[in-house]
Each structure stands twice: as C-alpha cells, then as structure tokens.
Write an enzyme that holds these catalytic residues in place. Sequence first.
Site, PDB file in Angstrom:
ATOM      1  N   ARG A  37       0.539  -1.198  -0.154  1.00 59.24           N
ATOM      2  CA  ARG A  37       0.350  -0.676  -0.203  1.00 59.24           C
ATOM      3  C   ARG A  37       1.044   0.892  -0.300  1.00 59.24           C
ATOM      4  O   ARG A  37       0.818   2.464  -0.330  1.00 59.24           O
ATOM      5  CB  ARG A  37      -1.114  -0.034   0.794  1.00 59.24           C
ATOM      6  CG  ARG A  37      -1.872  -1.208   0.843  1.00 59.24           C
ATOM      7  CD  ARG A  37      -3.469  -0.560   2.187  1.00 59.24           C
ATOM      8  NE  ARG A  37      -3.964  -2.180   1.889  1.00 59.24           N
ATOM      9  CZ  ARG A  37      -5.162  -2.073   2.682  1.00 59.24           C
ATOM     10  NH1 ARG A  37      -5.161  -1.406   3.671  1.00 59.24           N
ATOM     11  NH2 ARG A  37      -5.528  -3.015   2.138  1.00 59.24           N
ATOM     12  N   ASP A 147     -16.543  10.072   7.842  1.00 61.82           N
ATOM     13  CA  ASP A 147     -14.723   8.600   7.876  1.00 61.82           C
ATOM     14  C   ASP A 147     -13.709   9.608   7.700  1.00 61.82           C
ATOM     15  O   ASP A 147     -13.816  10.912   8.036  1.00 61.82           O
ATOM     16  CB  ASP A 147     -15.385   8.666   6.540  1.00 61.82           C
ATOM     17  CG  ASP A 147     -14.067   7.218   6.038  1.00 61.82           C
ATOM     18  OD1 ASP A 147     -14.810   6.022   6.368  1.00 61.82           O
ATOM     19  OD2 ASP A 147     -12.800   6.344   6.526  1.00 61.82           O
TER      20      ASP A 147
HETATM   21  C1  LIG Z   1     -13.892  -0.914   6.505  1.00 61.38           C
HETATM   22  S1  LIG Z   1     -14.777   0.046   6.322  1.00 61.38           S
HETATM   23  C2  LIG Z   1     -15.959  -0.117   6.857  1.00 61.38           C
HETATM   24  C3  LIG Z   1     -17.241   0.222   5.932  1.00 61.38           C
HETATM   25  C4  LIG Z   1     -18.382   0.306   6.536  1.00 61.38           C
HETATM   26  N1  LIG Z   1     -18.955   1.098   8.114  1.00 61.38           N
HETATM   27  C5  LIG Z   1     -18.840  -0.846   5.934  1.00 61.38           C
HETATM   28  O1  LIG Z   1     -19.449  -1.602   7.238  1.00 61.38           O
HETATM   29  O2  LIG Z   1     -19.631  -1.427   5.416  1.00 61.38           O
HETATM   30  C6  LIG Z   1     -13.771   1.204   7.327  1.00 61.38           C
HETATM   31  C7  LIG Z   1     -13.418   2.618   7.511  1.00 61.38           C
HETATM   32  O3  LIG Z   1     -13.119   2.930   8.530  1.00 61.38           O
HETATM   33  C8  LIG Z   1     -12.422   4.469   8.482  1.00 61.38           C
HETATM   34  N2  LIG Z   1     -11.523   4.599   9.715  1.00 61.38           N
HETATM   35  C9  LIG Z   1     -10.548   3.972   9.432  1.00 61.38           C
HETATM   36  N3  LIG Z   1      -9.990   4.371  10.241  1.00 61.38           N
HETATM   37  C10 LIG Z   1     -10.627   5.455  11.660  1.00 61.38           C
HETATM   38  C11 LIG Z   1     -10.420   6.840  12.144  1.00 61.38           C
HETATM   39  N4  LIG Z   1     -10.112   6.606  13.099  1.00 61.38           N
HETATM   40  N5  LIG Z   1     -11.541   7.350  12.017  1.00 61.38           N
HETATM   41  C12 LIG Z   1     -13.157   7.587  11.376  1.00 61.38           C
HETATM   42  N6  LIG Z   1     -12.515   6.525  10.688  1.00 61.38           N
HETATM   43  C13 LIG Z   1     -11.683   5.629  10.694  1.00 61.38           C
HETATM   44  C14 LIG Z   1     -11.752   3.970   7.309  1.00 61.38           C
HETATM   45  O4  LIG Z   1     -11.691   5.199   6.442  1.00 61.38           O
HETATM   46  C15 LIG Z   1     -12.468   2.888   5.816  1.00 61.38           C
HETATM   47  O5  LIG Z   1     -13.283   4.470   5.560  1.00 61.38           O
END
Ligand SMILES: C[S@@+](CC[C@H](N)C(=O)[O-])C[C@H]1O[C@@H](n2cnc3c(N)ncnc32)[C@H](O)[C@@H]1O
Length: 279
Positions: A37, A147
């Site tokens: 990545r 996000d």
């Molecule tokens: C796997 S996706 C989940 C999306 C959705 N909630 C679902 O269940 O399909 C995880 C998301 O968490 C976000 N993320 C990771 N760390 C974070 C943080 N500290 N604060 C806010 N968002 C975060 C990432 O950018 C990513 O878009």
Amino acid sequence: MLMDTIGDPEYQFICQLVHHHSGIYLGPDKKELVTMRVAKRLRHLGIPDYESYCEMLRTTMNKREIPELLDVISTNFTNFFREMKHFEFLKKSVLTPFATQLNGTKKEFSVWSAACSSGEEAYSIAVFLAENFANYPQCDWHVEASDISTRMLLKAERGVYAAKRVELPKSGWLRKYFQIGVNQWAGYYRVKKEIRSRVHFHHLNLLQAEFPFSSKFQVIFCRNVLIYFDRDTQRDLILKLANYLLPGGYLLVGHSESLTGIQHNLQVVRPSIYQKPLK
Ligand SMILES: C[S@@+](CC[C@H](N)C(=O)[O-])C[C@H]1O[C@@H](n2cnc3c(N)ncnc32)[C@H](O)[C@@H]1O
C-alpha cells in the site's frame, strides 16, 4: 522503479504514525500489506525508497502526507445493505415502534454512520428510513455520516456508484431512489437528490476527544472499523459513542466485531447490537 519490502525500522515508524493518527493497529503480520500500500505513495510521489519516504514524513513540512498515508493504509471495503440483519432489526425493533408512537406529533429521528467509507452504508440507511417513514411525514429524519478518509468522503458526497455495486434488497428501490446513468454515465447509478439531501458527510477521526454533533442519535452504526483498533482504542471509542446515543438508543457494530472483554455501559441486545439504558 524497484521497491523491496519495507525495512523493519521504517515499518515500525509507519505503524506508530498510523496508530497515533487513526488508532489503526498494524501487527507484524501486516508488513507485506503495508509494503504494497505504501508503494503506491512512493510511485505517486516519485520517491525511490521507503527510507526517503519516512524521512519526508518526519519533516514537519510534510504533515499533508499523513492523511494520504492513512488513506492508502485503511481498508475501505463496504457495500449497500451490508449485514442485512441489522436493517431487519432496525425495522422491527426501532423504526416501526417509533413511527407508530408518533401520533401526529413532529419528531426527529437521526442516525450516525460512523466510518461510512464511500457512502454505501449511509445511503442504505437513508433509503431504508425513506421507505419506513414514507407514511410519516411528521418524522424529520436525517443521517450523519463520517470517515477519516477525505478520498472516500469525496466519493460518498458524489453518490455515484458502478451499477454492479448497487445491490438492493428490493428491485423496485433502484428506480425509486437512484438515477440510471445514460451516455457517458451508462453503467453508473446516482443516489437521487431527495436521499442525498438527507445525508450529511463529515470529515471526522474517531480518535477525536469530541464529535461535532449538538444532538444525540437514536442509532449509531460503527461497523467494521473496530477490528482495526487495539483494545484500549476500542474501549475509549465505545464509551465516547455511548455519550452520543439517546437513552434507549442503539449501537450497531460489525457482525464479526464484539465488545466482549470491553468495559462499557451498554446492554447487549444480541451479538453486535447494543442499547443505551433508558436511565
Ligand atoms: C471497512 S470500512 C467500513 C465501512 C462501513 N462501515 C461498512 O461496514 O461497510 C472502514 C472505514 O473506517 C475508516 N476509518 C479507519 N480509521 C478511522 C478513524 N480513526 N476515524 C474514522 N474513520 C476511520 C476507514 O477510512 C474506512 O473507510
């Protein structure tokens, strides 16, 4: 340009930086993934090796690179109506009782999709609320969505998705809630304005001490993000999220996530569904 596996000191440095800024915990098993990545950033910036990249990150002048690094590191996988059981629960145990108790009075219903990625979760919730509150115009509903990734939020705000990614529980919902792309937009669907206008996107880090919401939520979706955090970060986040729930409100976490072993003040309704006590 040849890019070897990232060296141990650089890997440690990147892991600490990512953890500090996002709470995402990267164990030794993630080295290959991180190498792949981060290589994207090296290629994009024309930087020859990981040492130079870390050096650039260390200089205070390059704070702008940290969000870009978090963007490539975080996993953004999502889809429409993911983990459908939560929506079934929502309909039966939350939306229907809420709507039938309205008795003509105007009331707000708000949901927060924390960690919304590219927006599919937030729009699924909005479509679902539109359906379930269709006969209750006195219900003033909205969805807040957030996000850490600015790249994902841009996609989310646009609300345009490849047709093959839009899978809905009812076929009739497609034409009802999406515009079907034509000409250069053939093969794409866009969430209709009446749904988009109910969803508000925010750039927000779940590690922040406080969140910018002045009122509390009936439901918070915080799904498939806890798994990237260590136990302490998970506990702190759950305690904070509980403060943003109305009494009796629900917190939904991903089906594979569990709050077992975390001290919190919520009641377990069933696996992955938690409720804030009424008192
Ligand atoms: C796997 S996706 C989940 C999306 C959705 N909630 C679902 O269940 O399909 C995880 C998301 O968490 C976000 N993320 C990771 N760390 C974070 C943080 N500290 N604060 C806010 N968002 C975060 C990432 O950018 C990513 O878009």
